[in-house]
Motif scaffolding. Structure first.
Motif, PDB file in Angstrom:
ATOM      1  N   ASP A 121       0.499  -1.562  -5.488  1.00  0.00           N
ATOM      2  CA  ASP A 121       1.707  -0.736  -5.513  1.00  0.00           C
ATOM      3  C   ASP A 121       1.322   0.727  -5.316  1.00  0.00           C
ATOM      4  OD1 ASP A 121       4.349  -2.321  -7.154  1.00  0.00           O
ATOM      5  OD2 ASP A 121       2.523  -3.338  -6.585  1.00  0.00           O
ATOM      6  N   ARG A 122       2.240   1.506  -4.792  1.00  0.00           N
ATOM      7  CA  ARG A 122       1.998   2.901  -4.453  1.00  0.00           C
ATOM      8  C   ARG A 122       1.507   3.685  -5.669  1.00  0.00           C
ATOM      9  NH1 ARG A 122       0.801   2.524   0.254  1.00  0.00           N
ATOM     10  NH2 ARG A 122       0.788   4.784   0.270  1.00  0.00           N
ATOM     11  N   PRO A 123       0.666   4.699  -5.456  1.00  0.00           N
ATOM     12  CA  PRO A 123       0.069   5.431  -6.579  1.00  0.00           C
ATOM     13  C   PRO A 123       1.065   6.244  -7.414  1.00  0.00           C
ATOM     14  CG  PRO A 123      -0.593   6.387  -4.477  1.00  0.00           C
ATOM     15  CD  PRO A 123       0.134   5.117  -4.162  1.00  0.00           C
ATOM     16  N   GLU A 124       2.265   6.478  -6.913  1.00  0.00           N
ATOM     17  CA  GLU A 124       3.272   7.183  -7.703  1.00  0.00           C
ATOM     18  C   GLU A 124       3.727   6.360  -8.903  1.00  0.00           C
ATOM     19  OE1 GLU A 124       3.441   8.880  -3.613  1.00  0.00           O
ATOM     20  OE2 GLU A 124       3.163   6.902  -4.460  1.00  0.00           O
ATOM     21  N   PHE A 125       3.525   5.038  -8.823  1.00  0.00           N
ATOM     22  CA  PHE A 125       3.939   4.138  -9.897  1.00  0.00           C
ATOM     23  C   PHE A 125       2.778   3.860 -10.839  1.00  0.00           C
ATOM     24  CE2 PHE A 125       6.694   2.808  -6.274  1.00  0.00           C
ATOM     25  CZ  PHE A 125       7.879   3.296  -6.781  1.00  0.00           C
ATOM     26  N   ALA A 161       7.812 -13.508 -16.666  1.00  0.00           N
ATOM     27  CA  ALA A 161       7.513 -12.090 -16.454  1.00  0.00           C
ATOM     28  C   ALA A 161       6.015 -11.913 -16.358  1.00  0.00           C
ATOM     29  CB  ALA A 161       8.057 -11.251 -17.606  1.00  0.00           C
ATOM     30  N   TYR A 162       5.614 -10.937 -15.547  1.00  0.00           N
ATOM     31  CA  TYR A 162       4.205 -10.531 -15.514  1.00  0.00           C
ATOM     32  C   TYR A 162       4.150  -9.012 -15.630  1.00  0.00           C
ATOM     33  CZ  TYR A 162       4.987  -9.237 -10.637  1.00  0.00           C
ATOM     34  OH  TYR A 162       5.472  -8.661  -9.491  1.00  0.00           O
ATOM     35  N   LEU A 163       3.037  -8.524 -16.147  1.00  0.00           N
ATOM     36  CA  LEU A 163       2.770  -7.095 -16.256  1.00  0.00           C
ATOM     37  C   LEU A 163       1.446  -6.824 -15.561  1.00  0.00           C
ATOM     38  CD1 LEU A 163       3.034  -4.177 -17.473  1.00  0.00           C
ATOM     39  CD2 LEU A 163       1.832  -5.081 -19.486  1.00  0.00           C
ATOM     40  N   LEU A 164       1.451  -5.858 -14.646  1.00  0.00           N
ATOM     41  CA  LEU A 164       0.220  -5.366 -14.030  1.00  0.00           C
ATOM     42  C   LEU A 164      -0.072  -4.003 -14.631  1.00  0.00           C
ATOM     43  CD1 LEU A 164       0.807  -6.174 -10.240  1.00  0.00           C
ATOM     44  CD2 LEU A 164      -0.359  -7.568 -11.969  1.00  0.00           C
ATOM     45  N   ASP A 165      -1.211  -3.913 -15.299  1.00  0.00           N
ATOM     46  CA  ASP A 165      -1.638  -2.678 -15.948  1.00  0.00           C
ATOM     47  C   ASP A 165      -3.162  -2.650 -15.865  1.00  0.00           C
ATOM     48  OD1 ASP A 165      -1.459  -0.301 -17.361  1.00  0.00           O
ATOM     49  OD2 ASP A 165      -1.121  -1.244 -19.301  1.00  0.00           O
ATOM     50  N   THR A 187      11.455  -6.271  -9.715  1.00  0.00           N
ATOM     51  CA  THR A 187      10.241  -5.556 -10.067  1.00  0.00           C
ATOM     52  C   THR A 187      10.641  -4.224 -10.683  1.00  0.00           C
ATOM     53  OG1 THR A 187       9.118  -6.566  -8.187  1.00  0.00           O
ATOM     54  CG2 THR A 187       8.041  -4.679  -9.216  1.00  0.00           C
ATOM     55  N   PHE A 188      10.182  -4.005 -11.899  1.00  0.00           N
ATOM     56  CA  PHE A 188      10.418  -2.734 -12.589  1.00  0.00           C
ATOM     57  C   PHE A 188       9.125  -1.957 -12.619  1.00  0.00           C
ATOM     58  CE2 PHE A 188      13.595  -5.588 -14.516  1.00  0.00           C
ATOM     59  CZ  PHE A 188      14.743  -4.830 -14.319  1.00  0.00           C
ATOM     60  N   ARG A 189       9.215  -0.649 -12.429  1.00  0.00           N
ATOM     61  CA  ARG A 189       8.013   0.197 -12.418  1.00  0.00           C
ATOM     62  C   ARG A 189       8.237   1.456 -13.236  1.00  0.00           C
ATOM     63  NH1 ARG A 189       8.652  -1.567  -6.960  1.00  0.00           N
ATOM     64  NH2 ARG A 189       6.873  -2.808  -6.245  1.00  0.00           N
ATOM     65  N   THR A 190       7.176   1.856 -13.930  1.00  0.00           N
ATOM     66  CA  THR A 190       7.173   3.170 -14.566  1.00  0.00           C
ATOM     67  C   THR A 190       6.530   4.143 -13.579  1.00  0.00           C
ATOM     68  OG1 THR A 190       5.017   2.838 -15.637  1.00  0.00           O
ATOM     69  CG2 THR A 190       6.983   2.178 -16.889  1.00  0.00           C
ATOM     70  N   LEU A 191       6.767   5.414 -13.793  1.00  0.00           N
ATOM     71  CA  LEU A 191       6.174   6.437 -12.937  1.00  0.00           C
ATOM     72  C   LEU A 191       4.903   6.972 -13.587  1.00  0.00           C
ATOM     73  CD1 LEU A 191       9.390   8.403 -11.915  1.00  0.00           C
ATOM     74  CD2 LEU A 191       8.171   6.620 -10.624  1.00  0.00           C
ATOM     75  N   ARG A 192       3.981   7.402 -12.738  1.00  0.00           N
ATOM     76  CA  ARG A 192       2.752   7.997 -13.247  1.00  0.00           C
ATOM     77  C   ARG A 192       3.014   9.355 -13.834  1.00  0.00           C
ATOM     78  NH1 ARG A 192      -1.763   5.609 -12.836  1.00  0.00           N
ATOM     79  NH2 ARG A 192      -1.734   4.168 -11.124  1.00  0.00           N
TER      80      ARG A 192
END
Length: 192
Positions: A121-125, A161-165, A187-192
């Motif tokens: 996923d893009r680095p902004e996320f 559900a899965y979490l990528l961290d 797909t839910f994403r937090t921001l960096r």
């Protein structure tokens, strides 16, 4: 109950370990709530995924932000709609976050034969939480090692559900294998 890291083949031998930082759980979204969400997806303004002019076989709609691959930047989009807020709350609880920490949602429709190629996923996320609906799917993982590629895979059940961290988010690429039946994901994403 085995965790995602405790995968075994038909003969009881442990399969390749899954990436550190990957969490998975089934039944995060109960079947009745999943059915209502899938019914609501039918009215969404899906558009073909566009990657530098290449139109993907899957269709998407983004909320809270939309990544423009041509401009290489995150642009604003309509806020996460009310009907997705309970799913966002469930995803946040699964990931150990406050729902308000999640600023981006993307609903994806996978027609039969559609998948996603290898990517990060893009680095902004930052954290990525996915919910699966409809049919099962296989999420694949790979990372470059001295001898080539280290690989793993995870079956995604409807309502899971899965979490990528951590390493799963930063060091490994992931993809979704093409399926034989209609499937949706949020797909839910937090921001960096």
């Amino acid at each position: 109950m085995p965790t995602a890291a405790d995968q075994f083949d038909l003969f009881g031998k442990a399969r390749a370990s899954l990436p550190d930082g990957l969490r998975y759980a089934e039944g995060v979204i109960p079947a009745d709530k999943a059915g209502r969400l899938v019914a609501a997806f039918a009215d969404l303004p899906f558009q073909a995924f566009d990657f530098h002019g290449f139109k993907g076989h899957r269709r998407i709609v983004s909320y809270g932000g939309r990544y423009d691959f041509s401009a290489s930047r995150l642009e604003s989009a309509e806020p996460i709609p009310d009907f997705l807020l309970p799913a966002r709350a469930a995803a946040a609880a699964f990931a150990g976050l406050e729902p308000e920490a999640i600023h981006h949602a993307m609903v994806t429709e996978y027609a039969p034969g559609a998948g996603i190629g290898w990517h990060r996923d893009r680095p902004e996320f930052d954290k990525v939480i996915g919910l699966s609906f409809g049919s099962e799917a296989t999420m694949r993982f790979r990372r470059r090692v001295a001898a080539g590629w280290e690989r793993a895979s995870l079956p995604l059940a409807p309502g899971s559900a899965y979490l990528l961290d951590g390493a799963a988010r930063q060091d490994w690429q992931h993809s979704i294998a093409p399926g034989e039946r209609l499937r949706y994901s949020v797909t839910f994403r937090t921001l960096r």
